[in-house]
Design an enzyme around this catalytic site. Structure first.
Site, PDB file in Angstrom:
ATOM      1  N   PRO A   1       0.736  -1.238  -0.191  1.00 40.72           N
ATOM      2  CA  PRO A   1       0.217  -0.555   0.011  1.00 40.72           C
ATOM      3  C   PRO A   1       0.841   1.527   0.196  1.00 40.72           C
ATOM      4  CG  PRO A   1      -0.951  -1.747   1.129  1.00 40.72           C
ATOM      5  CD  PRO A   1       0.796  -1.860   1.299  1.00 40.72           C
TER       6      PRO A   1
ATOM      7  N   GLU B   1     -23.252  10.523  20.394  1.00 40.31           N
ATOM      8  CA  GLU B   1     -21.873   9.484  20.495  1.00 40.31           C
ATOM      9  C   GLU B   1     -21.074   8.705  21.092  1.00 40.31           C
ATOM     10  OE1 GLU B   1     -19.334   9.666  18.214  1.00 40.31           O
ATOM     11  OE2 GLU B   1     -20.392  11.432  17.139  1.00 40.31           O
TER      12      GLU B   1
END
Length: 605
Positions: A197, A420
């Site tokens: 990558p 959250e």
């Protein structure tokens, strides 16, 4: 042969012309005497001149009898009337003719030089913009040559990729001791392809080879071979290999090989035989045309191995493919130790804690992390870099910059806080989920109004269906909290829904985790090197409309089951949700110890 004979005739003609010119100059110097006009008149009166030749500015007289070696007198002409007047004074007189040759030459040479210089300047500007360097060097290789340690990078600067480093250390050792490797008849691979990558250190490894090998190292990018002119790429490949052979033993490094080595015929709609294919063909020929025993080795790097031409990857060309993958926790720790050499760290900071915060980070990401943490400590006028600075740097890289100027109204802040905490409580209640490291309602990045950071306890390479289902439930915990508390839905869960749907789609289409559809891959495998969006991924196998409908139903079932599971957990822990959301509204950010303190009575599912 004919060309050599032609050049011989040209040489004889030039020599003959030079001989005639020198003879004429010698004759003029020895037989012709330039005299004042008054003396020329006197010679006429004395009868010494037999013949007179008159031009515009000069008068030439042939002497009746040679006077020593002189046979000719030359004088500048004077007007007759003026000559008569000067005769009275009985003084020598002559005329000076001013030469205009220089002025005449400059009158056309200077404009020509200006025009030619302007043309050269414009052509060079054009060549520079096109990346050609110059018309005379258009077919020349633009490889940068590093000799010995000019790159300033050695294997001591490379960490976290031990296997790849060992492979390249063997290449360097062969270049230093070729006799040792060849005593049993073995030969070093012609080519080594570094695959991985972006940001994992492929180019850094190649530079380390340059620093260790102490041989000429030719570095060039695959995109630098191809130009707007046909045949330039192939010419540059030939020139590159010629230079490398002349300096063997040597190493050639081609970065971003996919720009040059894309599979031929992979895109039939784009034409069959273009400039890139000519360049690739020349590279294949050159790789077949050199003997590995001379010490010429090719290194290449790419993050798109799936599009390379199979002819490049066969044995005898790129014999070895070395994976340079994202580092594990131990590798990240080694990389961090390399990058913090010049950083003043807090003695109480343990780098393994930072390594645990950064799963999936590449070497380039970790270098950026260390720099961001150092900048964070500098901004707060600190003398040492602490774990809090690294945590802030992780948040800055993962979630984006804080946007405190984005002021939310009270209702929006309340919705974000419950959203959250919904993520956090579902993650804490599900056994095996990643630990919750931090929860915040401070807006960050482009669209994030809040964020929840989870810290994996270990690096994982395989995931079961149960673990993926837990991930879906955690992602939908925010949407479940909103519906449970407010009875309505908001747009804040758009990113969560997209991620949960992608996980469910992969479970059904790629991993064969739906018993009704069977263990069948219904979608093409995406590249593991690049994070290509699903919209740009290759289409999978053709499936019937009925199968496509069943895929959609299976995806919907997985997502809705995850939502129901998250809702049940939050309903069971409604009091903890209310208490935690109020604390988050007051403090805006809760770290791991604060979250643990607020959720001591949390009931797990």
């Amino acid at each position: 042969m004919e060309k050599k004979q032609t050049w011989t005739i040209v040489y004889w003609v030039i020599a003959l012309m030079l001989l005639v010119t020198l003879q004429d100059l010698w004759q003029s110097a020895t037989q012709v005497e330039a005299v004042p006009y008054s003396e020329f008149e006197k010679a006429l009166e004395e009868g010494r001149i037999a013949k007179v030749t008159i031009s515009d500015n000069r008068i030439t007289g042939q002497l009746k009898q040679p006077e020593g070696r002189k046979t000719t007198l030359v004088a500048n002409r004077v007007e007759p009337a003026l000559a008569e007047r000067l005769e009275r004074w009985e003084v020598p007189y002559t005329r000076v003719v001013q030469s205009t040759l220089l002025r005449d030459l400059m009158s056309w040479v200077i404009p020509a030089l200006v025009f030619f210089g302007l043309w050269i300047f414009l052509m060079r500007r054009f060549a520079d913009k096109q990346g050609m360097g110059g018309f005379m060097s258009i077919g020349k290789s633009k490889a940068k040559v590093y000799i010995q340690t000019d790159t300033g990078v050695t294997f001591a600067d490379v960490a976290g990729v031990d296997e790849a480093r060992q492979e390249l250390e063997e290449v360097v050792d062969f270049l230093r001791h070729p006799q040792e490797y060849g005593r049993l008849g073995a030969h070093i691979p012609k080519g080594v392809l570094l695959v991985g990558p972006p940001g994992t250190g492929k180019t850094l490894l190649a530079k380390a080879v340059a620093g260790e090998a102490k041989v000429p190292f030719f570095s060039i990018s695959g995109s630098e071979f191809v130009e707007m002119f046909v045949g330039v790429g192939a010419a540059r490949v030939r020139d590159l290999f010629e230079q490398a052979r002349a300096k063997a033993p040597a190493i050639i490094f081609i970065d971003e090989l996919d720009a040059l080595g894309r599979a031929r015929g992979a895109f039939p709609g784009m034409g069959g035989h273009d400039e890139k294919e000519q360049t690739l063909n020349q590279l294949l020929v050159e790789m077949d045309g050199f003997d590995a025993s001379v010490g010429l080795i090719i290194l290449a790097a790419t993050n798109r191995p799936e599009i390379l031409d199979p002819a490049l990857l066969r044995a005898g060309r790129f014999d070895r493919q070395v994976l340079v993958d994202r580092p594990d926790k131990i590798g990240r720790l080694d990389i961090l130790r390399v990058h913090v050499r010049k950083v003043k760290l807090d003695p109480g900071l343990h780098l393994d804690e930072v390594a645990a915060l950064t799963p999936g980070f590449t070497g380039a990401d970790l270098a950026n992390l260390v720099n961001e943490a150092t900048l964070a400590a500098t901004r707060r006028k600190a003398d040492l870099v602490t774990l809090a600075d690294f945590t802030l740097a992780v948040e800055r890289i993962v979630a984006g910059l804080e946007r405190r100027n984005r002021v939310l109204n009270p209702e929006e802040r309340k919705t974000v806080a419950y959203h959250e905490m919904g993520h956090a409580l579902v993650a804490l209640a599900l056994p095996g989920s990643d630990a919750v490291h931090k929860v915040s309602i401070i807006p960050r990045g482009i669209g994030a109004l809040g964020y929840t950071i989870q810290r994996p306890t270990e690096d994982r390479y395989l995931m079961t269906r149960r673990e993926l289902e837990r991930k879906i439930a955690v992602l939908l915990g925010g949407r479940a909290a909103e519906k449970l508390v407010f009875g309505e839905l908001s747009t804040g869960a758009a990113d969560d829904l997209a991620k949960a749907s992608n996980i469910a789609r992969d479970m059904v289409s790629r991993y064969g985790m739906d018993e009704g559809l069977g263990y069948v891959a219904l979608e093409a495998q995406r590249s593991t090197m690049l994070d290509v969006p699903a919209a740009f991924a290759q289409s999978g196998p053709a499936v019937s409309e009925d199968t496509r409908r069943r895929i959609d139903e299976a995806i919907r079932t997985l997502v809705m089951e995850g939502f129901a599971r998250a809702t049940a957990i939050l309903d069971l822990n409604r009091e903890v949700l209310e208490r935690s959301a109020r604390a988050l509204l007051e403090q805006e950010t809760l770290d791991e110890p604060a979250i643990r303190k607020l959720t001591t009575d949390l009931k797990t599912a």
